[in-house]
Design a protein around this motif. Structure first.
Motif, PDB file in Angstrom:
ATOM      1  N   PHE A 193      11.799  13.123  -3.518  1.00 29.10           N
ATOM      2  CA  PHE A 193      11.206  12.011  -4.253  1.00 29.10           C
ATOM      3  C   PHE A 193       9.981  12.488  -5.018  1.00 29.10           C
ATOM      4  O   PHE A 193       9.276  13.408  -4.590  1.00 29.10           O
ATOM      5  N   LYS A 194       9.690  11.837  -6.121  1.00 30.30           N
ATOM      6  CA  LYS A 194       8.484  12.159  -6.879  1.00 30.30           C
ATOM      7  C   LYS A 194       7.261  11.493  -6.243  1.00 30.30           C
ATOM      8  O   LYS A 194       6.177  12.064  -6.193  1.00 30.30           O
ATOM      9  N   LYS A 195       7.432  10.270  -5.741  1.00 31.61           N
ATOM     10  CA  LYS A 195       6.373   9.549  -5.032  1.00 31.61           C
ATOM     11  C   LYS A 195       7.017   8.648  -3.998  1.00 31.61           C
ATOM     12  O   LYS A 195       8.182   8.254  -4.151  1.00 31.61           O
ATOM     13  N   LEU A 196       6.248   8.302  -2.970  1.00 33.93           N
ATOM     14  CA  LEU A 196       6.764   7.365  -1.975  1.00 33.93           C
ATOM     15  C   LEU A 196       5.630   6.668  -1.259  1.00 33.93           C
ATOM     16  O   LEU A 196       4.521   7.183  -1.171  1.00 33.93           O
ATOM     17  N   ASN A 197       5.912   5.470  -0.789  1.00 31.72           N
ATOM     18  CA  ASN A 197       4.998   4.721   0.077  1.00 31.72           C
ATOM     19  C   ASN A 197       5.847   3.890   1.028  1.00 31.72           C
ATOM     20  O   ASN A 197       6.538   2.964   0.619  1.00 31.72           O
ATOM     21  N   PHE A 198       5.808   4.250   2.316  1.00 31.17           N
ATOM     22  CA  PHE A 198       6.582   3.531   3.327  1.00 31.17           C
ATOM     23  C   PHE A 198       5.706   2.641   4.208  1.00 31.17           C
ATOM     24  O   PHE A 198       6.210   1.964   5.094  1.00 31.17           O
ATOM     25  N   ASN A 199       4.393   2.672   3.996  1.00 28.31           N
ATOM     26  CA  ASN A 199       3.487   1.886   4.833  1.00 28.31           C
ATOM     27  C   ASN A 199       3.366   0.476   4.262  1.00 28.31           C
ATOM     28  O   ASN A 199       2.457   0.168   3.487  1.00 28.31           O
ATOM     29  N   ASP A 200       4.300  -0.401   4.652  1.00 31.19           N
ATOM     30  CA  ASP A 200       4.318  -1.744   4.087  1.00 31.19           C
ATOM     31  C   ASP A 200       3.441  -2.734   4.846  1.00 31.19           C
ATOM     32  O   ASP A 200       3.554  -3.950   4.657  1.00 31.19           O
ATOM     33  N   SER A 201       2.558  -2.223   5.698  1.00 36.31           N
ATOM     34  CA  SER A 201       1.606  -3.111   6.382  1.00 36.31           C
ATOM     35  C   SER A 201       0.244  -3.131   5.682  1.00 36.31           C
ATOM     36  O   SER A 201      -0.624  -3.922   6.041  1.00 36.31           O
ATOM     37  N   ILE A 202       0.091  -2.269   4.691  1.00 33.98           N
ATOM     38  CA  ILE A 202      -1.171  -2.188   3.954  1.00 33.98           C
ATOM     39  C   ILE A 202      -1.102  -3.066   2.711  1.00 33.98           C
ATOM     40  O   ILE A 202      -0.111  -3.041   1.970  1.00 33.98           O
ATOM     41  N   TRP A 203      -2.182  -3.831   2.478  1.00 30.87           N
ATOM     42  CA  TRP A 203      -2.256  -4.674   1.285  1.00 30.87           C
ATOM     43  C   TRP A 203      -2.752  -3.829   0.109  1.00 30.87           C
ATOM     44  O   TRP A 203      -3.728  -3.101   0.223  1.00 30.87           O
ATOM     45  N   VAL A 204      -2.063  -3.951  -1.000  1.00 34.53           N
ATOM     46  CA  VAL A 204      -2.372  -3.160  -2.194  1.00 34.53           C
ATOM     47  C   VAL A 204      -2.611  -4.098  -3.372  1.00 34.53           C
ATOM     48  O   VAL A 204      -1.888  -5.091  -3.549  1.00 34.53           O
ATOM     49  N   GLN A 205      -3.618  -3.784  -4.181  1.00 35.03           N
ATOM     50  CA  GLN A 205      -3.889  -4.588  -5.369  1.00 35.03           C
ATOM     51  C   GLN A 205      -2.736  -4.461  -6.365  1.00 35.03           C
ATOM     52  O   GLN A 205      -2.180  -3.378  -6.569  1.00 35.03           O
ATOM     53  N   ALA A 206      -2.401  -5.562  -7.014  1.00 28.82           N
ATOM     54  CA  ALA A 206      -1.317  -5.560  -7.994  1.00 28.82           C
ATOM     55  C   ALA A 206      -1.596  -4.568  -9.119  1.00 28.82           C
ATOM     56  O   ALA A 206      -0.671  -3.932  -9.644  1.00 28.82           O
ATOM     57  N   SER A 207      -2.848  -4.415  -9.486  1.00 30.33           N
ATOM     58  CA  SER A 207      -3.198  -3.474 -10.561  1.00 30.33           C
ATOM     59  C   SER A 207      -2.824  -2.045 -10.195  1.00 30.33           C
ATOM     60  O   SER A 207      -2.413  -1.261 -11.061  1.00 30.33           O
ATOM     61  N   ARG A 208      -2.951  -1.683  -8.918  1.00 24.72           N
ATOM     62  CA  ARG A 208      -2.560  -0.339  -8.493  1.00 24.72           C
ATOM     63  C   ARG A 208      -1.048  -0.160  -8.562  1.00 24.72           C
ATOM     64  O   ARG A 208      -0.566   0.915  -8.935  1.00 24.72           O
ATOM     65  N   VAL A 209      -0.316  -1.198  -8.200  1.00 28.71           N
ATOM     66  CA  VAL A 209       1.147  -1.130  -8.283  1.00 28.71           C
ATOM     67  C   VAL A 209       1.570  -0.955  -9.741  1.00 28.71           C
ATOM     68  O   VAL A 209       2.445  -0.135 -10.059  1.00 28.71           O
ATOM     69  N   ILE A 210       0.943  -1.696 -10.627  1.00 26.84           N
ATOM     70  CA  ILE A 210       1.263  -1.593 -12.059  1.00 26.84           C
ATOM     71  C   ILE A 210       0.959  -0.196 -12.582  1.00 26.84           C
ATOM     72  O   ILE A 210       1.708   0.357 -13.396  1.00 26.84           O
ATOM     73  N   ASN A 211      -0.108   0.414 -12.091  1.00 26.87           N
ATOM     74  CA  ASN A 211      -0.443   1.775 -12.520  1.00 26.87           C
ATOM     75  C   ASN A 211       0.603   2.781 -12.070  1.00 26.87           C
ATOM     76  O   ASN A 211       0.845   3.789 -12.746  1.00 26.87           O
ATOM     77  N   GLU A 212       1.217   2.537 -10.908  1.00 26.95           N
ATOM     78  CA  GLU A 212       2.212   3.465 -10.378  1.00 26.95           C
ATOM     79  C   GLU A 212       3.593   3.259 -10.997  1.00 26.95           C
ATOM     80  O   GLU A 212       4.432   4.162 -10.982  1.00 26.95           O
ATOM     81  N   ILE A 213       3.850   2.066 -11.542  1.00 27.71           N
ATOM     82  CA  ILE A 213       5.165   1.744 -12.100  1.00 27.71           C
ATOM     83  C   ILE A 213       4.968   1.335 -13.561  1.00 27.71           C
ATOM     84  O   ILE A 213       4.782   0.145 -13.868  1.00 27.71           O
ATOM     85  N   PRO A 214       5.023   2.273 -14.478  1.00 33.70           N
ATOM     86  CA  PRO A 214       4.723   1.952 -15.886  1.00 33.70           C
ATOM     87  C   PRO A 214       5.544   0.816 -16.492  1.00 33.70           C
ATOM     88  O   PRO A 214       4.991   0.023 -17.279  1.00 33.70           O
ATOM     89  N   PRO A 215       6.840   0.668 -16.163  1.00 31.40           N
ATOM     90  CA  PRO A 215       7.571  -0.465 -16.751  1.00 31.40           C
ATOM     91  C   PRO A 215       7.089  -1.831 -16.264  1.00 31.40           C
ATOM     92  O   PRO A 215       7.405  -2.861 -16.876  1.00 31.40           O
ATOM     93  N   LEU A 216       6.362  -1.846 -15.141  1.00 33.06           N
ATOM     94  CA  LEU A 216       5.802  -3.097 -14.625  1.00 33.06           C
ATOM     95  C   LEU A 216       4.478  -3.359 -15.334  1.00 33.06           C
ATOM     96  O   LEU A 216       3.627  -2.487 -15.418  1.00 33.06           O
ATOM     97  N   THR A 217       4.310  -4.560 -15.859  1.00 30.57           N
ATOM     98  CA  THR A 217       3.118  -4.896 -16.634  1.00 30.57           C
ATOM     99  C   THR A 217       2.519  -6.218 -16.156  1.00 30.57           C
ATOM    100  O   THR A 217       3.117  -6.941 -15.357  1.00 30.57           O
TER     101      THR A 217
END
Length: 297
Positions: A190-214
């Motif tokens: 994999f190029k990147k991964l995150n399996f720790n789904d108990s941690i809260w993440v800011q939506a802005s960080r998710v958008i930065n990691e997934i360019p098609p997501l805006t």
């Protein structure tokens, strides 16, 4: 005798000859064998001593670098001393008095602040328990409204040429123990991964990691229990959303725990310092080291 020209006047600087200074300041340990109080330069009644420069010289410095350093240091020191002298002569007395008060207050603040910090480190408890965090959170939770959407998610970025995408999607969605073991075993692909789904993440960080997501389409994809796949020229993005908190929702304790801990420690430190100040004054009054005159009975 050397001269440093300031404005239209030349002011004499009786210096130790530079050649002698360089010998004295060489890197052969001469400081340990001669009098460190031998002056190198003088401006008025202020002297610059070898012991002032010695700690600034790096070990193993070459003789040439040592000579250059000492020359520059002496000239800079002399320039500052001469400018200070002229400033005290030419600036208005009220301005000089104001600056002296500021300098004195600043020096006192440095000493007292350092002393308070030392006392706090010695005597103040830096432990914050889960119960203390929880109590403060429950009492103040209305003050912890979110300013941005938070999500809990699992995420994988695949290279475009990845062959087993279907199996990876199935495992990422189901995500039992066997699935986790399987995904871990092929994680190097994999190029990147995150399996720790108990941690809260800011939506802005998710958008930065997934360019098609805006920001424009995030409401369509960032939903509870949603799985989505996106793709661009760089890779394929697989995302499974577990939970979502919206703007203005109360922030979860796990997300703001570091902030609460810092607030509690800051309050504890402030209270401890206030207690110290009160005790110092009380002790000084008891020992007759502190008295207030002219106080009305």
């Amino acid at each position: 005798m050397q001269f440093l020209k300031i404005g239209r006047k030349s002011i004499a600087l009786p210096l130790v000859p530079l050649a002698s200074a360089f010998v004295l300041l060489s890197c052969d340990g001469m400081f340990d064998r001669q009098d460190d109080k031998l002056p190198l330069a003088r401006v008025g009644e202020t002297y610059l001593y070898r012991s002032d420069i010695a700690p600034l010289l790096r070990k193993n410095i070459s003789k040439e670098d040592s000579t250059s350093f000492v020359t520059n240091y002496i000239n800079n020191w002399a320039s500052k001393q001469l400018l200070l002298t002229k400033a005290r002569i030419n600036l208005p007395d009220d301005q000089i008095n104001e600056f002296d008060i500021l300098v004195n207050n600043y020096r006192n603040d440095l000493y007292t602040r350092a002393y308070k910090e030392a006392l706090v480190q010695q005597g103040s408890d830096s432990t914050v328990t889960k119960e203390q965090l929880s109590t403060f959170y429950n009492e103040e939770k209305e003050n912890f409204r979110l300013k941005e959407k938070l999500v809990q998610l699992r995420f994988i970025e695949l290279p475009k040429q990845f062959l087993n995408k279907g199996e990876t999607i199935k495992r990422l969605k189901r995500f039992n123990k066997e699935d986790v073991a399987y995904l871990d075993s092929i994680g190097v692909q994999f190029k990147k991964l995150n399996f720790n789904d108990s941690i809260w993440v800011q939506a802005s960080r998710v958008i930065n990691e997934i360019p098609p997501l805006t920001r424009e389409n995030e409401d369509r994809y960032l939903k509870k229990s949603q799985f989505f796949e996106m793709e661009d020229a760089n890779g394929v993005y697989l995302t499974k959303i577990e939970e979502v908190l919206q703007t203005n929702d109360i922030a979860p304790l796990s997300y703001i725990e570091p902030t609460i801990k810092q607030v509690l420690l800051s309050r504890r430190k402030l209270n401890y310092i206030r207690k110290l100040e009160t005790e110092i004054i009380d002790e000084a009054i008891k020992d007759k080291e502190f008295e207030v005159y002219g106080k009305e009975e």
